[in-house]
Design a protein around this motif. Structure first.
Motif, mmCIF file in Angstrom:
data_model
loop_
_atom_site.group_PDB
_atom_site.id
_atom_site.type_symbol
_atom_site.label_atom_id
_atom_site.label_comp_id
_atom_site.label_asym_id
_atom_site.label_seq_id
_atom_site.Cartn_x
_atom_site.Cartn_y
_atom_site.Cartn_z
ATOM 1 N N SER A 22 0.840 -1.202 0.000
ATOM 2 C CA SER A 22 0.000 0.000 0.000
ATOM 3 C C SER A 22 0.871 1.246 0.000
ATOM 4 C CB SER A 22 -0.890 0.003 1.245
ATOM 5 O OG SER A 22 -1.451 1.283 1.467
ATOM 6 N N TYR A 23 0.324 2.340 -0.517
ATOM 7 C CA TYR A 23 1.009 3.631 -0.441
ATOM 8 C C TYR A 23 0.955 4.197 0.974
ATOM 9 C CZ TYR A 23 1.436 3.934 -5.525
ATOM 10 O OH TYR A 23 1.780 3.708 -6.839
ATOM 11 N N ALA B 18 -4.396 2.428 4.761
ATOM 12 C CA ALA B 18 -4.079 1.462 3.706
ATOM 13 C C ALA B 18 -5.341 0.747 3.233
ATOM 14 C CB ALA B 18 -3.062 0.451 4.209
ATOM 15 N N ARG C 269 -8.246 5.582 1.314
ATOM 16 C CA ARG C 269 -8.245 4.174 0.912
ATOM 17 C C ARG C 269 -8.689 4.016 -0.540
ATOM 18 N NH1 ARG C 269 -11.073 1.296 6.212
ATOM 19 N NH2 ARG C 269 -9.258 1.459 7.612
ATOM 20 N N ASP D 66 -5.823 5.029 -2.639
ATOM 21 C CA ASP D 66 -4.795 3.994 -2.549
ATOM 22 C C ASP D 66 -5.096 2.860 -3.521
ATOM 23 O OD1 ASP D 66 -2.509 2.743 -1.541
ATOM 24 O OD2 ASP D 66 -3.577 1.812 0.125
ATOM 25 N N GLN E 145 -2.690 1.603 -6.460
ATOM 26 C CA GLN E 145 -2.201 0.221 -6.455
ATOM 27 C C GLN E 145 -2.435 -0.447 -7.814
ATOM 28 O OE1 GLN E 145 -4.518 -1.313 -3.208
ATOM 29 N NE2 GLN E 145 -2.875 -1.068 -1.707
#
Length: 244
Positions: A42-43, A50, A233, A236, A240
């Motif tokens: 995750s970033y 996350a 999220r 993210d 991703q």
């Protein structure tokens, strides 16, 4: 490892996804780093920000307006980087990478990976500032060579590194972002479309995704922590599955 999507060879997500299959994190961690690390997926790793599992209803509400422009996996799957057995051989992973590259129009010809249109070879440079990252970059280069991809690893001095990062004059580079536990509009400087088009930002991959721009605004305008967490999220997940 940031892949500069301003370069033609990195514009397709399938190509970027394929390259990740050439990195054996388990082997690297054992051989080079004495087992000190865990794989980042995750970033916003190791925090409530996350994205894990499937999107919540709050995340889905934020993502739904952009369904047609986002990868389907954003809505249906939980991201995980490609796994390997730690042997360093990566035979199964490289077969998967080759399939993804073929779907993007890249084929082996005379031991080189070339594109169906124009026949240009797949070659790029990984720019480094620290010599300590050379072993990591060379590991990736050796494995990509098995796919017919030519990778040069180049360590540059501080002045050249600063100039080239400021103007995005690189193919790929190793960089460390330090995310905040209370993110705000600085996320636009990292991942926003305007930042990608302006010299001197930290949007090194050149990400230009309307959904991310909208989610950054939601992060900045979040009225409470729950709204902030849902927006981060959601962002993210988009990052991703962009395989940047």
């Amino acid at each position: 490892i940031a892949l500069n999507t301003r370069r033609a060879m990195f514009r397709e997500a399938k190509v970027r996804a394929a390259l990740a299959y050439a990195l054996d994190f388990k082997w690297l961690n054992k051989a080079l780093y004495h087992g000190a690390y865990r794989r980042t997926r995750s970033y916003f790793e190791n925090s409530e920000l996350a994205a894990t599992g499937l999107p919540s209803s709050a995340e889905m509400a934020l993502l739904a307006p952009y369904r047609d422009s986002l990868p389907g996996e954003v809505f249906t799957s939980s991201y995980a980087p490609p796994a390997a057995d730690g042997s360093g051989r990566l035979r199964g992973n490289l077969r998967t990478a080759r399939k993804l590259l073929a779907q993007a129009g890249w084929r082996i010809k005379n031991l080189q990976l070339v594109h169906d249109r124009g026949g240009e070879p797949f070659r790029f440079e990984i720019m480094l500032l620290r010599r300590g990252n050379e072993k990591l970059a060379l590991h990736l280069a050796r494995n990509l060579a098995k796919l017919g991809i030519e990778v040069a690893v180049r360590t540059v001095d501080t002045a050249q590194y600063q100039q080239r990062t400021n103007t995005y004059d690189f193919d790929a580079m190793i960089y460390l972002w330090d995310p905040s536990l209370s993110p705000g509009n600085e996320q636009a400087f990292y991942w926003g479309t305007e930042a990608a088009r302006r010299d001197g930002s930290r949007n090194y991959p050149g990400i230009q995704v309307p959904a991310i721009d909208a989610l950054v605004q939601k992060i900045s305008d979040a009225p409470d922590r729950a709204s902030l967490v849902a927006a981060v999220r959601a962002m993210d997940r988009v990052l991703q599955w962009g395989h940047y």
